[in-house]
Design a protein around this motif. Structure first.
Motif, PDB file in Angstrom:
ATOM      1  N   ARG A  32       0.821  -1.224   0.000  1.00 10.65           N
ATOM      2  CA  ARG A  32       0.000   0.000   0.000  1.00 10.65           C
ATOM      3  C   ARG A  32       0.849   1.266   0.000  1.00 10.65           C
ATOM      4  NH1 ARG A  32      -1.697  -0.913   6.334  1.00 10.65           N
ATOM      5  NH2 ARG A  32       0.420  -1.449   6.871  1.00 10.65           N
ATOM      6  N   HIS A  33       2.013   1.190  -0.613  1.00 12.20           N
ATOM      7  CA  HIS A  33       2.954   2.305  -0.628  1.00 12.20           C
ATOM      8  C   HIS A  33       3.426   2.550  -2.056  1.00 12.20           C
ATOM      9  CE1 HIS A  33       2.876   1.464   3.633  1.00 12.20           C
ATOM     10  NE2 HIS A  33       3.194   0.214   3.338  1.00 12.20           N
ATOM     11  N   PRO A  34       3.766   3.799  -2.412  1.00 11.03           N
ATOM     12  CA  PRO A  34       4.194   4.104  -3.782  1.00 11.03           C
ATOM     13  C   PRO A  34       5.556   3.476  -4.102  1.00 11.03           C
ATOM     14  CG  PRO A  34       4.396   6.053  -2.381  1.00 11.03           C
ATOM     15  CD  PRO A  34       3.725   4.988  -1.555  1.00 11.03           C
ATOM     16  N   PRO A  35       5.824   3.235  -5.389  1.00  9.39           N
ATOM     17  CA  PRO A  35       7.078   2.591  -5.787  1.00  9.39           C
ATOM     18  C   PRO A  35       8.336   3.273  -5.238  1.00  9.39           C
ATOM     19  CG  PRO A  35       5.574   2.605  -7.642  1.00  9.39           C
ATOM     20  CD  PRO A  35       4.929   3.413  -6.543  1.00  9.39           C
ATOM     21  N   GLU A  36       8.393   4.604  -5.191  1.00  4.54           N
ATOM     22  CA  GLU A  36       9.587   5.291  -4.669  1.00  4.54           C
ATOM     23  C   GLU A  36       9.858   4.899  -3.229  1.00  4.54           C
ATOM     24  OE1 GLU A  36      12.400   7.071  -5.412  1.00  4.54           O
ATOM     25  OE2 GLU A  36      11.713   7.206  -7.454  1.00  4.54           O
ATOM     26  N   LYS A  37       8.817   4.785  -2.443  1.00  3.84           N
ATOM     27  CA  LYS A  37       8.972   4.427  -1.027  1.00  3.84           C
ATOM     28  C   LYS A  37       9.418   2.960  -0.898  1.00  3.84           C
ATOM     29  CE  LYS A  37       6.675   5.293   3.351  1.00  3.84           C
ATOM     30  NZ  LYS A  37       5.492   5.823   4.023  1.00  3.84           N
ATOM     31  N   VAL A  38       8.843   2.092  -1.712  1.00  7.38           N
ATOM     32  CA  VAL A  38       9.232   0.674  -1.695  1.00  7.38           C
ATOM     33  C   VAL A  38      10.681   0.545  -2.172  1.00  7.38           C
ATOM     34  CG1 VAL A  38       8.728  -1.622  -2.614  1.00  7.38           C
ATOM     35  CG2 VAL A  38       6.838  -0.090  -1.989  1.00  7.38           C
ATOM     36  N   TRP A  39      11.038   1.292  -3.206  1.00  6.95           N
ATOM     37  CA  TRP A  39      12.416   1.270  -3.724  1.00  6.95           C
ATOM     38  C   TRP A  39      13.416   1.593  -2.608  1.00  6.95           C
ATOM     39  CZ3 TRP A  39      14.937  -0.154  -8.068  1.00  6.95           C
ATOM     40  CH2 TRP A  39      16.240   0.307  -8.231  1.00  6.95           C
ATOM     41  N   LEU A 100      19.979 -15.391  -7.377  1.00  9.41           N
ATOM     42  CA  LEU A 100      19.724 -14.146  -8.095  1.00  9.41           C
ATOM     43  C   LEU A 100      18.352 -13.653  -7.667  1.00  9.41           C
ATOM     44  CD1 LEU A 100      20.721 -12.202 -10.370  1.00  9.41           C
ATOM     45  CD2 LEU A 100      19.314 -13.561 -11.933  1.00  9.41           C
ATOM     46  N   LEU A 101      18.269 -12.386  -7.289  1.00  7.00           N
ATOM     47  CA  LEU A 101      17.005 -11.788  -6.882  1.00  7.00           C
ATOM     48  C   LEU A 101      16.670 -10.661  -7.840  1.00  7.00           C
ATOM     49  CD1 LEU A 101      18.439 -12.888  -4.146  1.00  7.00           C
ATOM     50  CD2 LEU A 101      16.527 -11.733  -3.085  1.00  7.00           C
ATOM     51  N   ARG A 102      15.443 -10.691  -8.338  1.00  8.39           N
ATOM     52  CA  ARG A 102      14.954  -9.660  -9.246  1.00  8.39           C
ATOM     53  C   ARG A 102      13.664  -9.103  -8.647  1.00  8.39           C
ATOM     54  NH1 ARG A 102      15.111  -8.487 -14.971  1.00  8.39           N
ATOM     55  NH2 ARG A 102      13.114  -7.613 -15.630  1.00  8.39           N
ATOM     56  N   TRP A 103      13.683  -7.828  -8.296  1.00  9.42           N
ATOM     57  CA  TRP A 103      12.551  -7.138  -7.703  1.00  9.42           C
ATOM     58  C   TRP A 103      11.940  -6.232  -8.764  1.00  9.42           C
ATOM     59  CZ3 TRP A 103      11.580  -8.177  -2.523  1.00  9.42           C
ATOM     60  CH2 TRP A 103      12.622  -8.741  -1.786  1.00  9.42           C
ATOM     61  N   GLU A 104      10.671  -6.459  -9.104  1.00  7.54           N
ATOM     62  CA  GLU A 104       9.959  -5.631 -10.074  1.00  7.54           C
ATOM     63  C   GLU A 104       8.865  -4.877  -9.332  1.00  7.54           C
ATOM     64  OE1 GLU A 104       8.546  -8.427 -12.988  1.00  7.54           O
ATOM     65  OE2 GLU A 104      10.541  -9.282 -13.259  1.00  7.54           O
ATOM     66  N   LEU A 105       8.813  -3.558  -9.502  1.00  3.79           N
ATOM     67  CA  LEU A 105       7.844  -2.708  -8.835  1.00  3.79           C
ATOM     68  C   LEU A 105       6.942  -2.067  -9.887  1.00  3.79           C
ATOM     69  CD1 LEU A 105      10.544  -2.789  -7.061  1.00  3.79           C
ATOM     70  CD2 LEU A 105       9.595  -0.821  -5.924  1.00  3.79           C
ATOM     71  N   THR A 106       5.653  -2.325  -9.784  1.00  6.03           N
ATOM     72  CA  THR A 106       4.681  -1.789 -10.726  1.00  6.03           C
ATOM     73  C   THR A 106       3.676  -0.950  -9.954  1.00  6.03           C
ATOM     74  OG1 THR A 106       4.920  -3.816 -12.033  1.00  6.03           O
ATOM     75  CG2 THR A 106       3.004  -2.410 -12.507  1.00  6.03           C
ATOM     76  N   PRO A 107       3.497   0.320 -10.352  1.00  5.77           N
ATOM     77  CA  PRO A 107       2.509   1.139  -9.640  1.00  5.77           C
ATOM     78  C   PRO A 107       1.090   0.601  -9.840  1.00  5.77           C
ATOM     79  CG  PRO A 107       3.591   2.410 -11.398  1.00  5.77           C
ATOM     80  CD  PRO A 107       4.145   1.026 -11.437  1.00  5.77           C
ATOM     81  N   THR A 108       0.298   0.704  -8.795  1.00  8.08           N
ATOM     82  CA  THR A 108      -1.118   0.340  -8.858  1.00  8.08           C
ATOM     83  C   THR A 108      -1.914   1.552  -8.372  1.00  8.08           C
ATOM     84  OG1 THR A 108      -1.228  -0.488  -6.587  1.00  8.08           O
ATOM     85  CG2 THR A 108      -0.567  -2.080  -8.295  1.00  8.08           C
ATOM     86  N   GLY A 109      -3.215   1.465  -8.416  1.00  7.75           N
ATOM     87  CA  GLY A 109      -4.040   2.564  -7.933  1.00  7.75           C
ATOM     88  C   GLY A 109      -3.901   2.811  -6.449  1.00  7.75           C
ATOM     89  N   THR A 110      -3.460   1.790  -5.711  1.00 11.25           N
ATOM     90  CA  THR A 110      -3.376   1.919  -4.253  1.00 11.25           C
ATOM     91  C   THR A 110      -1.961   1.743  -3.711  1.00 11.25           C
ATOM     92  OG1 THR A 110      -3.892  -0.440  -4.034  1.00 11.25           O
ATOM     93  CG2 THR A 110      -5.744   1.112  -3.928  1.00 11.25           C
TER      94      THR A 110
END
Length: 178
Positions: A32-39, A100-110
């Motif tokens: 429930r947090h924006p991609p920048e914050k998760v990053w 190997l770890l690959r983290w993909e962050l996709t924005p959602t409405g929430t």
């Protein structure tokens, strides 16, 4: 949140897929947090130390070598890591030991849909890894919400439902894809 009252949230979407003679655990979680914050939580050492199964020797937001030290109680085991790809705030990929770890962050409405692909040696390790990442990401979610509970990793995870999570993910991963 009082740490003693912490309980794991609902199971995440998971899959186990063949990858280069190994396997990828694919773990998908909506935060429930924006991609920048998760990053920031995925890359900044101070934040990683509060939720991840390791502590990082440096910020993971730029390519290059690092050391990720697995933590279990008072013990740490350093392992070499290399950040191989970063696309702020949508993609982070690094090696950790032989994984190997690959983290993909996709924005959602929430907030953010977080997809972790963790390369593992054996398919039977997937439920254990899923249980561990589940707890870590629950802790990260609390941290990002300003309600930190402190890291839950290593043997201590068993006190917070790790065994039940492992069993539930084993059942989910043994089912054929829909």
């Amino acid at each position: 949140m009082d740490r003693d009252n912490f309980r794991p949230g609902p199971l995440a979407e998971v899959a186990r897929v063949p990858a280069d003679e190994r396997w990828d655990l694919v773990f998908v979680r909506d935060l429930r947090h924006p991609p920048e914050k998760v990053w920031a939580a995925l890359t900044e050492p101070d934040q990683l130390a509060q939720w991840a199964p390791f502590v990082a020797s440096r910020d993971l937001g730029t390519p290059g070598d690092a050391t990720l030290s697995t933590v279990d109680g008072d013990q740490t085991w350093p392992e070499p890591a290399t950040v191989v790809r970063t696309e702020r705030p949508s993609l982070l990929e690094y090696s950790w030991g032989d994984g190997l770890l690959r983290w993909e962050l996709t924005p959602t409405g929430t907030g953010t849909r977080l997809t972790l692909r963790h390369r593992i040696d054996r398919p039977d390790l997937a439920p254990q890894m899923a249980a561990g990442w589940h707890l870590c990401l629950d802790v990260a979610d609390h941290l990002l919400a300003g309600d930190p509970v402190g890291p839950i990793r290593g043997a201590e995870a068993k006190d917070f439902g790790w065994d039940e999570l492992r069993d539930a993910y084993a059942e989910r991963l043994d089912q054929p894809p829909a």
